[in-house]
Design a protein around this motif. Structure first.
Motif, mmCIF file in Angstrom:
data_model
loop_
_atom_site.group_PDB
_atom_site.id
_atom_site.type_symbol
_atom_site.label_atom_id
_atom_site.label_comp_id
_atom_site.label_asym_id
_atom_site.label_seq_id
_atom_site.Cartn_x
_atom_site.Cartn_y
_atom_site.Cartn_z
ATOM 1 N N ARG A 143 8.044 85.516 -11.350
ATOM 2 C CA ARG A 143 9.158 84.559 -11.479
ATOM 3 C C ARG A 143 9.352 83.670 -10.269
ATOM 4 N NH1 ARG A 143 13.565 87.878 -15.024
ATOM 5 N NH2 ARG A 143 12.042 88.760 -16.412
ATOM 6 N N THR A 144 8.284 83.349 -9.574
ATOM 7 C CA THR A 144 8.403 82.383 -8.493
ATOM 8 C C THR A 144 7.990 81.019 -9.029
ATOM 9 O OG1 THR A 144 6.161 82.883 -7.853
ATOM 10 C CG2 THR A 144 7.881 84.044 -6.683
ATOM 11 N N LYS A 145 8.199 80.017 -8.208
ATOM 12 C CA LYS A 145 7.830 78.661 -8.605
ATOM 13 C C LYS A 145 6.332 78.575 -8.866
ATOM 14 C CE LYS A 145 7.336 75.140 -5.843
ATOM 15 N NZ LYS A 145 7.588 74.436 -4.581
ATOM 16 N N GLU A 146 5.547 79.182 -7.961
ATOM 17 C CA GLU A 146 4.084 79.132 -8.102
ATOM 18 C C GLU A 146 3.655 79.808 -9.393
ATOM 19 O OE1 GLU A 146 5.533 80.304 -5.308
ATOM 20 O OE2 GLU A 146 5.163 78.620 -3.969
ATOM 21 N N ALA A 147 4.316 80.944 -9.697
ATOM 22 C CA ALA A 147 3.923 81.690 -10.889
ATOM 23 C C ALA A 147 4.170 80.861 -12.140
ATOM 24 C CB ALA A 147 4.702 82.996 -10.956
ATOM 25 N N TYR A 148 5.341 80.170 -12.189
ATOM 26 C CA TYR A 148 5.624 79.367 -13.381
ATOM 27 C C TYR A 148 4.659 78.203 -13.509
ATOM 28 C CZ TYR A 148 9.809 81.922 -14.507
ATOM 29 O OH TYR A 148 10.672 82.902 -14.873
ATOM 30 N N GLU A 149 4.339 77.590 -12.371
ATOM 31 C CA GLU A 149 3.385 76.467 -12.440
ATOM 32 C C GLU A 149 2.015 76.938 -12.896
ATOM 33 O OE1 GLU A 149 5.389 73.620 -9.064
ATOM 34 O OE2 GLU A 149 3.284 74.182 -8.896
ATOM 35 N N ALA A 150 1.609 78.113 -12.383
ATOM 36 C CA ALA A 150 0.317 78.661 -12.804
ATOM 37 C C ALA A 150 0.323 78.936 -14.302
ATOM 38 C CB ALA A 150 0.014 79.939 -12.040
ATOM 39 N N THR A 151 1.447 79.473 -14.798
ATOM 40 C CA THR A 151 1.537 79.769 -16.223
ATOM 41 C C THR A 151 1.441 78.508 -17.052
ATOM 42 O OG1 THR A 151 3.105 81.440 -15.568
ATOM 43 C CG2 THR A 151 2.843 81.069 -17.896
ATOM 44 N N LYS B 198 12.519 74.266 -14.351
ATOM 45 C CA LYS B 198 13.696 73.455 -14.036
ATOM 46 C C LYS B 198 14.683 74.254 -13.187
ATOM 47 C CE LYS B 198 16.496 69.911 -14.906
ATOM 48 N NZ LYS B 198 16.198 68.511 -14.611
ATOM 49 N N LYS B 199 14.847 75.522 -13.576
ATOM 50 C CA LYS B 199 15.804 76.376 -12.882
ATOM 51 C C LYS B 199 15.340 76.699 -11.465
ATOM 52 C CE LYS B 199 17.892 79.384 -16.196
ATOM 53 N NZ LYS B 199 17.707 80.709 -16.763
ATOM 54 N N SER B 200 14.046 77.107 -11.374
ATOM 55 C CA SER B 200 13.597 77.679 -10.098
ATOM 56 C C SER B 200 13.428 76.622 -9.021
ATOM 57 C CB SER B 200 12.295 78.450 -10.294
ATOM 58 O OG SER B 200 11.275 77.569 -10.667
ATOM 59 N N SER B 201 13.195 75.369 -9.411
ATOM 60 C CA SER B 201 13.064 74.364 -8.367
ATOM 61 C C SER B 201 13.307 72.984 -8.941
ATOM 62 C CB SER B 201 11.672 74.405 -7.773
ATOM 63 O OG SER B 201 10.805 73.743 -8.646
ATOM 64 N N LEU B 202 13.909 72.153 -8.142
ATOM 65 C CA LEU B 202 14.158 70.799 -8.624
ATOM 66 C C LEU B 202 13.171 69.807 -8.043
ATOM 67 C CD1 LEU B 202 17.998 70.979 -8.534
ATOM 68 C CD2 LEU B 202 16.570 70.832 -10.544
ATOM 69 N N LYS B 203 12.411 70.252 -7.040
ATOM 70 C CA LYS B 203 11.463 69.309 -6.463
ATOM 71 C C LYS B 203 10.055 69.878 -6.443
ATOM 72 C CE LYS B 203 13.231 70.802 -2.034
ATOM 73 N NZ LYS B 203 13.471 70.501 -0.659
ATOM 74 N N THR B 204 9.423 69.859 -7.606
ATOM 75 C CA THR B 204 8.030 70.287 -7.686
ATOM 76 C C THR B 204 7.179 69.082 -8.012
ATOM 77 O OG1 THR B 204 8.763 71.017 -9.813
ATOM 78 C CG2 THR B 204 7.973 72.695 -8.320
ATOM 79 N N GLY B 205 5.891 69.282 -7.932
ATOM 80 C CA GLY B 205 4.976 68.235 -8.375
ATOM 81 C C GLY B 205 5.118 68.015 -9.864
ATOM 82 N N LEU B 206 5.381 69.114 -10.575
ATOM 83 C CA LEU B 206 5.586 69.006 -12.011
ATOM 84 C C LEU B 206 7.037 68.644 -12.263
ATOM 85 C CD1 LEU B 206 3.854 72.322 -12.893
ATOM 86 C CD2 LEU B 206 3.022 70.128 -13.622
#
Lengths: 484, 208
Positions: A143-151, B198-206
């Motif tokens: 449930r980290t940012k990296e994990a969600y992006e990877a998913t 959306k929840k975990s971060s507001l400033k991603t590349g995506l």
């Protein structure tokens, strides 16, 4: 008996919904042992193709080898998960987080079994897409940012790739329905191979290429590999081991089925596509390994390199096919050992970066030793079984084209150098000597399962049980390879 | 009846091109729903033409899954992440429409080369299916918003369904149902991930 291989994971999937995760881990142990015994029972001494469940599923020598690999690795993973969950809960992770762990894992294994055993190409497709969806929420487990992006990357790329695979199946169905009419028979692999010679070659070639690029995305072949390092490094370690060790082979099985169809219809040059994609994959992974900073990503690239080598072996033909099939089994075991022991490192140190880790053998002596042995093993160095399979592939390559074989060998040496130099840098001494053994906080299963995998991997170099050897030889014969 | 079927298939292509020409996400989802409806009607026409009972069921499945359930979930997700339009276009609107047009032309050239055997409704369907496929892929490549990528993926899927239903009078029903179910699950998981990103971060590349 073979029906149980599908029934038991389905059953434990349902059980996992109603039981507590701690009790479920006992159930899982029993289920995995049971599945393994059922597989041994039905796979060993297999004489001819066995069709079951109304012709939708079948067992031949090729998928028997992969089925055996899956169930063997799954058995070890079940024991590892048993310890993994206890350790993580002891380290303060809430039980709720693991609530659906076994549900998704069993769904993953079930859909993998379905696609391995599928006779109907449509069923195979459903199984493969099922594996993507079942593992999606396991990849985002942290449930980290990296994990969600990877998913996101994983689900998106694999779904589009597999959609291409569906296109391949549609085109093949169009071709075969001229022979069998609009029936379920026209999608059945065994029936298609029988009439291979009478199919329209243009369409068969088109469907083979689409299947290669489509399912190739899931195998991690080179231009379509972007999702692989992310997804494999973000998943919890037992899942990473399953993803790298056996899921890639399951997708490769689909490509091999299309390959068999193409060969049966007289397209003999289909194997050059294998050689091209395999070689490109080896090159890309060999070059990428040097710029990795994260050890789990490093091993993910190593999986890519091995899949490239396996694909290359299938394309080369002859004795290399034997090497490739052995490599499927040995790579699964060895990669399992690596991912599980690197999972231990992650569980203790909570650190993914290679540079931040120092004095690994002081912190956790057994795991560090196993990680080192596994890394040496995965590059194909003698006391480990992968030496045997890579040797066969290289012999096949040298009789195919010596210059090309030297080029491949060069890249394999690059991989060897890259992997070892990165991993060995984690063993250097740190300035501040923290000598307390942190390994004792791990559940004993976490420590001994990777060791057991390494042990099996070494043992298989010296002694392969006869029924297994017979099975592998028949699988090689099925793909048109042989010992020259 | 054949004319009517051709009209529906052309409308599928048109909705794909319109999607390439609009930066609004809500409109994109509506267009997808419309496109699926056209696909369903097309399937119905093929079913009437060839009198295959499996295709009637396929028609119902498409209506249920692609026209109703999937757009409903997408709208729900859209409401939760509150986003109105595409912000980051790698390719401007006029260019992408032009590109979509040239992709259609390209598919026509390919289709005339490949199709020599007789297919139910001729090579027109193959052209349209291939063009829709390519436009869907283009949407996925040129747009960075996660929603647009889902719409691109769904467009690709519609194109394959179109090809499947016209080439072969439909895949076996069991397979078709499985494919639709997997698609639905994929959309559910993707929308779940959108909400989490959306929840975990507001400033991603995506961007969600």
């Amino acid at each position: 008996m073979i029906e149980l291989v599908l029934a038991v994971p389905a059953l434990s999937l349902l059980i996992s919904l109603v039981t507590d995760v701690v009790y479920m881990s006992y159930v899982q142990l029993a289920a995995s042992i049971f599945v393994f015994i059922a597989v041994i029972q039905s796979v060993m001494g297999l004489k001819s193709d066995k069709i079951f469940l109304g012709g939708y599923f079948f067992l031949d020598h090729l998928n028997a080898v992969i089925l055996f690999t899956v169930s063997l690795l799954e058995l070890f993973i079940a024991f590892y998960s048993f310890g993994y969950i206890r350790t993580e809960i002891k380290h303060g992770l809430s039980k709720r987080k693991f609530k659906f762990y076994y549900f998704w894992k069993n769904l993953f294994v079930l859909s993998m079994m379905v696609s391995i055993l599928a006779n109907n190409l449509g069923i195979f497709w459903i199984g493969i897409e099922g594996t993507t969806l079942a593992t999606a929420l396991l990849v985002s487990f942290n449930r980290t940012k990296e994990a969600y992006e990877a998913t996101w990357k994983y689900v998106m790329m694999c779904s589009v790739g597999i959609a291409l695979g569906l296109f391949a199946i549609v085109i093949l169905y169009f071709t075969t329905s001229s022979a069998y009419g609009q029936s379920i028979k026209a999608l059945s692999f065994l029936e298609i191979v029988k009439i291979g010679g009478s199919l329209d070659r243009n369409f068969v070639l088109l469907s083979f290429i689409l299947a290669l690029t489509g399912f190739g995305t899931k195998v991690g072949l080179a231009p379509m590999h972007n999702w692989l390092p992310d997804a494999h490094s973000q998943a919890p370690s037992p899942i990473s081991a399953l993803l790298s060790g056996v899921l890639l082979n399951t997708a490769l099985l689909g490509i091999l089925r299309f390959y068999q169809i193409a060969v049966s219809s007289g397209i003999s040059y289909a194997r050059y596509f294998f050689i091209g994609f395999g070689f490109l994959t080896i090159v890309v992974s060999a070059v990428s390994i040097f710029s990795q900073k994260d050890y789990k990503r490093l091993f993910a690239y190593s999986s890519m390199e091995n899949m490239g080598l396996i694909t290359l072996g299938f394309g080369t033909g002859g004795v290399a096919v034997l090497g490739s099939i052995l490599q499927i089994l040995f790579h699964a075991l060895n990669k399992g050992a690596i991912f599980l022991s690197s999972g231990n490192v992650l569980a203790v140190t909570h650190e993914r970066k290679i540079k931040k880790l120092k004095n690994l053998s002081g912190i956790m002596p057994v795991t560090a030793f196993m990680l080192l042995l596994g890394t040496i093993g995965i590059t194909g160095t003698p006391p480990f079984s992968m030496f045997l399979s890579e040797l066969f592939i290289m012999i096949g390559l040298f009789s195919f084209n010596p210059v090309f074989a030297f080029v491949v060998l060069f890249f394999l040496v690059l991989v060897f150098a890259g992997l070892l130099s990165k991993i060995l840098s984690m063993y250097g001494n740190a300035q501040d000597e923290k000598k307390h053994a942190m390994e004792s906080s791990l559940h004993p299963f976490l420590i001994y399962i990777p060791a057991a995998l390494i042990l099996v991997s070494v043992a298989l170099l010296f002694y392969i049980p006869n029924p297994l050897l017979v099975l592998i030889k028949s699988a090689v014969a099925e793909l048109g390879g042989g010992i020259a | 009846m054949v004319r009517l079927a051709e009209l529906f298939s052309v409308l599928i292509l048109i909705s794909a091109v319109l999607n390439a020409g609009s930066p609004f996400i809500k409109f994109g989802i509506k267009l997808y729903s419309f496109q699926s409806l056209m696909l369903a009607l097309y399937t119905l026409m093929v079913a009437l033409y060839s009198n295959t009972s499996a295709l009637y069921l396929s028609f119902l499945f498409i209506i249920l899954f692609k026209v109703v359930i999937i757009p409903y979930f997408l709208f729900n997700t859209l409401k939760r992440v509150e986003i109105k339009r595409e912000i980051d276009l790698a390719l401007g609107i006029p260019e992408s429409v032009l590109f979509a047009g040239s992709l259609t032309l390209l598919s026509n050239i390919i289709a005339e080369r490949v199709i020599k055997t007789t297919v139910t409704f001729g090579s027109l369907i193959f052209t349209i299916s291939l063009a829709t496929f390519l436009i869907g892929a283009m949407l996925m490549i040129t747009r960075k918003t996660l929603f647009s990528q889902i719409i691109g993926f769904l467009t690709i899927d519609n194109a394959i369904f179109l090809a499947g239903n016209s080439f072969t009078h439909g895949m076996p029903l069991l397979v078709e149902f499985g494919v639709l179910f997997d698609l639905l699950a994929a959309v559910l998981i993707l929308s779940l991930i959108i909400i989490h990103i959306k929840k975990s971060s507001l400033k991603t590349g995506l961007r969600s």
